[in-house]
Structures are given as structure tokens and as C-alpha cells.
Scaffold this active site. Sequence first.
Site, PDB file in Angstrom:
ATOM      1  N   ASN A   9       0.870  -1.178   0.000  1.00 56.52           N
ATOM      2  CA  ASN A   9       0.000   0.000   0.000  1.00 56.52           C
ATOM      3  C   ASN A   9       0.903   1.224   0.000  1.00 56.52           C
ATOM      4  O   ASN A   9       1.530   1.537   1.010  1.00 56.52           O
ATOM      5  CB  ASN A   9      -0.898  -0.042   1.257  1.00 56.52           C
ATOM      6  CG  ASN A   9      -1.706   1.234   1.421  1.00 56.52           C
ATOM      7  OD1 ASN A   9      -1.763   2.073   0.520  1.00 56.52           O
ATOM      8  ND2 ASN A   9      -2.339   1.384   2.585  1.00 56.52           N
ATOM      9  N   LYS A  11       0.094   4.271  -0.172  1.00 56.16           N
ATOM     10  CA  LYS A  11      -0.497   5.455   0.476  1.00 56.16           C
ATOM     11  C   LYS A  11      -0.289   6.679  -0.427  1.00 56.16           C
ATOM     12  O   LYS A  11      -0.355   6.538  -1.654  1.00 56.16           O
ATOM     13  CB  LYS A  11       0.075   5.635   1.887  1.00 56.16           C
ATOM     14  CG  LYS A  11      -0.062   4.348   2.708  1.00 56.16           C
ATOM     15  CD  LYS A  11       0.246   4.505   4.167  1.00 56.16           C
ATOM     16  CE  LYS A  11       0.073   3.163   4.867  1.00 56.16           C
ATOM     17  NZ  LYS A  11       0.225   3.232   6.323  1.00 56.16           N
ATOM     18  N   HIS A  96      -9.414   1.336   5.463  1.00 59.02           N
ATOM     19  CA  HIS A  96      -8.091   1.502   6.080  1.00 59.02           C
ATOM     20  C   HIS A  96      -8.225   2.462   7.268  1.00 59.02           C
ATOM     21  O   HIS A  96      -9.035   3.385   7.245  1.00 59.02           O
ATOM     22  CB  HIS A  96      -7.098   2.035   5.043  1.00 59.02           C
ATOM     23  CG  HIS A  96      -5.682   1.968   5.523  1.00 59.02           C
ATOM     24  ND1 HIS A  96      -5.151   2.933   6.369  1.00 59.02           N
ATOM     25  CD2 HIS A  96      -4.703   1.056   5.324  1.00 59.02           C
ATOM     26  CE1 HIS A  96      -3.897   2.592   6.649  1.00 59.02           C
ATOM     27  NE2 HIS A  96      -3.596   1.468   6.034  1.00 59.02           N
ATOM     28  N   GLU A  98      -6.494   4.888   8.152  1.00 60.26           N
ATOM     29  CA  GLU A  98      -6.214   6.309   7.908  1.00 60.26           C
ATOM     30  C   GLU A  98      -7.475   7.054   7.455  1.00 60.26           C
ATOM     31  O   GLU A  98      -7.839   8.053   8.074  1.00 60.26           O
ATOM     32  CB  GLU A  98      -5.008   6.448   6.962  1.00 60.26           C
ATOM     33  CG  GLU A  98      -3.730   6.111   7.743  1.00 60.26           C
ATOM     34  CD  GLU A  98      -2.584   5.529   6.940  1.00 60.26           C
ATOM     35  OE1 GLU A  98      -2.635   5.527   5.695  1.00 60.26           O
ATOM     36  OE2 GLU A  98      -1.615   5.049   7.569  1.00 60.26           O
ATOM     37  N   GLU A 165      -5.099  -4.973  10.711  1.00 55.59           N
ATOM     38  CA  GLU A 165      -4.061  -3.953  10.884  1.00 55.59           C
ATOM     39  C   GLU A 165      -4.253  -3.243  12.220  1.00 55.59           C
ATOM     40  O   GLU A 165      -5.017  -2.260  12.293  1.00 55.59           O
ATOM     41  CB  GLU A 165      -4.142  -2.922   9.750  1.00 55.59           C
ATOM     42  CG  GLU A 165      -3.857  -3.478   8.379  1.00 55.59           C
ATOM     43  CD  GLU A 165      -3.258  -2.417   7.462  1.00 55.59           C
ATOM     44  OE1 GLU A 165      -2.188  -2.683   6.919  1.00 55.59           O
ATOM     45  OE2 GLU A 165      -3.834  -1.335   7.310  1.00 55.59           O
ATOM     46  N   GLY A 171       3.044   2.067  10.875  1.00 53.87           N
ATOM     47  CA  GLY A 171       4.017   3.149  10.741  1.00 53.87           C
ATOM     48  C   GLY A 171       4.795   3.439  12.018  1.00 53.87           C
ATOM     49  O   GLY A 171       5.451   4.463  12.128  1.00 53.87           O
ATOM     50  N   SER A 204       3.841  -2.425  10.214  1.00 55.12           N
ATOM     51  CA  SER A 204       5.300  -2.530  10.362  1.00 55.12           C
ATOM     52  C   SER A 204       5.857  -3.870   9.887  1.00 55.12           C
ATOM     53  O   SER A 204       6.763  -4.434  10.512  1.00 55.12           O
ATOM     54  CB  SER A 204       5.719  -2.242  11.813  1.00 55.12           C
ATOM     55  OG  SER A 204       5.364  -0.922  12.159  1.00 55.12           O
TER      56      SER A 204
HETATM   57  P1  13P Z   1       3.363   0.254   7.648  1.00 55.61           P
HETATM   58  O1  13P Z   1       3.796  -1.040   6.990  1.00 55.61           O
HETATM   59  O2  13P Z   1       4.115   1.440   7.189  1.00 55.61           O
HETATM   60  O3  13P Z   1       3.310   0.099   9.138  1.00 55.61           O
HETATM   61  O4  13P Z   1       1.832   0.509   7.168  1.00 55.61           O
HETATM   62  C1  13P Z   1       0.914  -0.509   7.267  1.00 55.61           C
HETATM   63  C2  13P Z   1      -0.304  -0.127   6.530  1.00 55.61           C
HETATM   64  O5  13P Z   1      -1.015   0.779   6.912  1.00 55.61           O
HETATM   65  C3  13P Z   1      -0.615  -0.857   5.294  1.00 55.61           C
HETATM   66  O6  13P Z   1      -1.892  -0.580   4.832  1.00 55.61           O
END
Ligand code: 13P
Length: 243
Positions: A9, A11, A96, A98, A165, A171, A204
Site C-alpha cells: 500500500n 499510500k 483503512h 487512515e 491492521e 508506521g 510494520s
Molecule cells: P506500515 O507497513 O508502514 O506500518 O503501514 C501498514 C499499513 O497501513 C498498510 O496498509
Amino acid sequence: MRKPVIAGNWKMHMTCADALQFLDSFVPLVSGTPTDRHIVIAPPFTALSTLAEKIKGTSIKLSSQNVHWEDQGAYTAEVSPKMLMEFNTTYSIVGHSEPRKYFSESDEQINRRARSAQAHGLIPIVCVGESDHQRERGEEERVIRRQIEQGLEDTDTNKLVVAYEPIWAIGTGKTCESKEANRICGLIRKWVGTSDLIVQYGGSVKPSNIDELMSMSDIDGVLVGGASLQPESFARIVNYTNQ
Ligand code: 13P
């Protein structure tokens, strides 16, 4: 037989030029990847067209990072499933954490997005997961169960992927312990009630922890953020070994 889905992803990263440069390095690194896994990239909407051309003839599939429930209409800033199908998109990430956090996406909206994706032949990757406060209070199972029940209502559970997740692992460099991630992924499959359901872990994921995560019995792939932005690290993740 559940075939793992390894998805990057991106982003809000990568211009079209960046994406092309990424693929130049990435494609040769995954040309010998075993066919027992799916390789997926979820670029920003703006790079879908460029990538769709460039991945022709490879085993890489595309995902969008969201999808609207209408085919068209007065929905400024949204992208419809019909538009995504023009670029041979296979998957759509929905729910997601976010957009849940920054744009107050509700389980009901996520459900509409997932059903619309399926109606157009897209496979939704429905993300669920608890916050650190919810985990501290021991509420993770209740929270995830609610996200599953509302988010997957009236969907075809044979044609979707769920990504577990935990928000506190996204992150942060703090990966969920693999046994705990495995336990939650197994619970999700049980709650959904579809034995072939693909359940990914995300949060992560890195070259250093992918082999252990993929050796877990109930984890069928990963959704990778930061570590999917470098061709070498994402290729290492795609080329995991679980012996
Ligand atoms: P990270 O791998 O940067 O922690 O992000 C995970 C994520 O949100 C994937 O959709």
C-alpha cells in the site's frame, strides 16, 4: 487452499515517474517468485493508469486505495468502481484506518464500498484493527468483531480479503507479535465463517519479520506500507520463505 496475498500500500507516495522507476528495479527481482502467492501494488489513483500499462505480462496485480459505491455522480474527490475497472484493477482497499481516522469513515460507508467493489468484480481488502487504547482496555476482539459484522454485511465472503491492521502497529515500527497476530487472524476467519477467507496482517511488516509472520498458520499474506516503497525491501517481502 488459501493463496497468500502480498500487497504493497503506497499510500500518498509515488508520482508516475517514481512508480516507473520502482517497477524497473522491482520486476526483475520478482520474476522468479513462486506462483503460490499473489503480488499486489496499491498505488495512488494517479499512478494506476501508468502502472496498468507497465505491469502487462507480469504477475503483478493492481489495487486501488479506496472505491466509491456509486458508478458516477456528484461526489467530488471520489473514484468509482467503473473507473477503476478501466485500468484492470483487481482489488480495492476499503476501511483503512487512515481514512477511518482522518475522514471519519464509518463501518456503514465501508460496507457500501465493499459491496460496490464486489458488484463490479473488484475484490475488496477490508481493513480492521484496534487502537492502542482499545487494546490496553482489552477491547480488541469486541472492536474487530463489530468492524467485521458491520463492514461485511451482505458481502460475498468468498470474494474478499480481510486485513488485520492494529492501528498501534501502523508506521510505528512496533509489529504485533506474530503469535498474537495469528490468533486474531484466526478469530476473524472464524467470525466470518468462511474457511477459505484470506486474512492478511498489516503493521510494520519488514524484510526482517516477514518470514516469521508468513510461517503462522492463520496469516495469509500481508499489507505493507513503508517497506513497500523500496523495490528491494518489497521484493524481499514478496519472496518470503516460510519453511
Ligand atoms: P506500515 O507497513 O508502514 O506500518 O503501514 C501498514 C499499513 O497501513 C498498510 O496498509
